[in-house]
Motif scaffolding. Structure first.
Motif, PDB file in Angstrom:
ATOM      1  N   ILE A  54       0.363   1.801 -10.151  1.00 26.21           N
ATOM      2  CA  ILE A  54       0.798   2.932  -9.283  1.00 26.21           C
ATOM      3  C   ILE A  54       2.324   2.628  -8.479  1.00 26.21           C
ATOM      4  O   ILE A  54       2.799   3.804  -8.166  1.00 26.21           O
ATOM      5  CB  ILE A  54      -0.216   3.737  -8.450  1.00 26.21           C
ATOM      6  N   TYR A  55       2.672   1.425  -8.796  1.00 30.75           N
ATOM      7  CA  TYR A  55       4.038   1.425  -8.133  1.00 30.75           C
ATOM      8  C   TYR A  55       5.083   0.771  -9.211  1.00 30.75           C
ATOM      9  O   TYR A  55       5.442  -0.448  -9.207  1.00 30.75           O
ATOM     10  CB  TYR A  55       4.102   0.374  -6.994  1.00 30.75           C
ATOM     11  N   VAL A  88      10.338  -3.197  -0.014  1.00 35.57           N
ATOM     12  CA  VAL A  88       9.258  -3.393   0.843  1.00 35.57           C
ATOM     13  C   VAL A  88       9.465  -4.511   1.840  1.00 35.57           C
ATOM     14  O   VAL A  88       8.757  -4.708   2.909  1.00 35.57           O
ATOM     15  CB  VAL A  88       7.722  -3.920   0.243  1.00 35.57           C
ATOM     16  N   GLU A  89      10.597  -5.059   1.991  1.00 36.53           N
ATOM     17  CA  GLU A  89      10.790  -6.265   3.017  1.00 36.53           C
ATOM     18  C   GLU A  89      11.329  -5.851   4.394  1.00 36.53           C
ATOM     19  O   GLU A  89      11.155  -6.584   5.118  1.00 36.53           O
ATOM     20  CB  GLU A  89      11.778  -7.328   2.299  1.00 36.53           C
ATOM     21  N   ALA A 142       8.150   4.070   2.604  1.00 33.97           N
ATOM     22  CA  ALA A 142       8.496   3.815   1.318  1.00 33.97           C
ATOM     23  C   ALA A 142       7.644   4.295   0.331  1.00 33.97           C
ATOM     24  O   ALA A 142       8.159   5.072  -0.533  1.00 33.97           O
ATOM     25  CB  ALA A 142       8.620   2.291   1.127  1.00 33.97           C
ATOM     26  N   MET A 143       6.249   4.472   0.758  1.00 36.60           N
ATOM     27  CA  MET A 143       5.439   5.017  -0.120  1.00 36.60           C
ATOM     28  C   MET A 143       5.635   6.540  -0.533  1.00 36.60           C
ATOM     29  O   MET A 143       5.564   7.325  -1.495  1.00 36.60           O
ATOM     30  CB  MET A 143       3.923   5.031   0.238  1.00 36.60           C
ATOM     31  N   TYR A 155       3.583   9.091  -2.438  1.00 38.95           N
ATOM     32  CA  TYR A 155       2.223   8.977  -2.061  1.00 38.95           C
ATOM     33  C   TYR A 155       2.181   9.237  -0.468  1.00 38.95           C
ATOM     34  O   TYR A 155       2.843   8.753   0.148  1.00 38.95           O
ATOM     35  CB  TYR A 155       1.647   7.556  -2.243  1.00 38.95           C
ATOM     36  N   GLU A 156       1.327  10.078  -0.207  1.00 40.57           N
ATOM     37  CA  GLU A 156       1.241  10.483   1.351  1.00 40.57           C
ATOM     38  C   GLU A 156      -0.364   9.581   1.823  1.00 40.57           C
ATOM     39  O   GLU A 156      -1.574   9.903   1.444  1.00 40.57           O
ATOM     40  CB  GLU A 156       0.843  11.861   1.325  1.00 40.57           C
ATOM     41  N   PRO A 157      -0.153   8.563   2.517  1.00 37.01           N
ATOM     42  CA  PRO A 157      -1.560   7.942   2.931  1.00 37.01           C
ATOM     43  C   PRO A 157      -2.192   8.626   3.963  1.00 37.01           C
ATOM     44  O   PRO A 157      -1.649   9.350   4.841  1.00 37.01           O
ATOM     45  CB  PRO A 157      -0.730   6.743   3.870  1.00 37.01           C
TER      46      PRO A 157
END
Length: 257
Positions: A166-167, A175-176, A183-184, A190-192
């Motif tokens: 999915i990424y 991501v660092e 970032a998602m 994408y919404e957590p």
């Protein structure tokens, strides 16, 4: 570093008060803790003997007062070493939502130290044991390892497993730094939304202890977490290892706001 005692307040211990002496002592000490402020250093209380002399009470009374502070979550103890102030910033982190947001909302400064980013073929064994939503077969994941900090103090060693399917095109640069949840949203849409977690006590191995600046074998709290979207798509699996001396987490299904 030690808690600074407000010695003038000791004159106001009332032996004939309806409030037990140990609760009066606990009240004065609690005010001293609040006035000590937040520090990156470990803050200790005076010894039981010193406190007993300061308040002109018995060690039994001091132990009762310290028990009261411990039960309220204001101090923690180390066997053979004494009592220490529990960091209030750390208490505010639930282990469910965005670390960056939670720490910022608590009035502290969040940061992360990047450790590693690589592709792996499986999740750690404890993930399937503790949580639902884990795949039945081996899958590919991008593993992001970071040390999480509050006000420049290391509080957690965190491994995040991102499902590779999915990424697409994800890289270390993505991501660092900064918030992973941001970032998602920005890079993949994408919404957590939901997080399920399981929490257990453990002891730090040598590698984790080195990253957290604690002794190997020291108590830690391990939080296993699965984060999903509103549509129940799994966005990440997380194993976070928190310093155990002065950390409190709450277990519940958590809506990420």
């Amino acid at each position: 570093m030690r808690v600074k005692l407000n010695k003038r307040a000791r004159r106001f211990i009332q032996r004939t008060s309806h409030l037990p002496v140990y609760l009066q002592v606990a009240g004065f000490l609690e005010r001293d803790l609040q006035q000590s402020g937040i520090s990156n250093e470990k803050i200790s209380l005076p010894s039981e003997n010193e406190l007993a002399a300061e308040f002109s009470v018995s060690r039994v009374t001091i132990r009762q007062a310290l028990d009261e502070l411990h039960n309220k979550g204001l101090i923690y103890r180390e066997k053979g070493r004494g009592s220490y102030v529990r960091s209030q910033h750390i208490v505010g982190v639930t282990g469910f939502g965005s670390f960056t947001s939670e720490v910022g909302n608590a009035g502290a400064v969040p940061s992360s130290r990047f450790i590693d980013f690589l592709k792996v073929d499986s999740l750690p064994p404890g993930m399937k044991r503790h949580l639902r939503h884990t795949p039945d077969v081996s899958s590919a994941f991008y593993k992001l390892t970071r040390v999480r900090c509050i006000d420049n103090r290391a509080v957690a060693y965190e491994e995040t497993y991102l499902p590779a399917e999915i990424y697409p095109g994800i890289s270390k640069v993505d991501v660092e730094s900064g918030s992973l949840y941001a970032a998602m949203r920005q890079l993949w849409g994408y919404e957590p939304a939901w997080a399920d977690a399981a929490i257990e006590p453990a002891i730090a191995d040598a590698a984790v202890a080195k990253h957290l600046g604690i002794k190997s074998g020291a108590p830690v709290v391990v939080a296993w977490r699965v984060t999903s979207s509103e549509y129940d798509d799994v966005l990440e699996y997380v194993r976070a290892i928190y310093c155990g001396e002065d950390f409190a987490l709450t277990v519940r299904r958590h809506k990420i706001g």
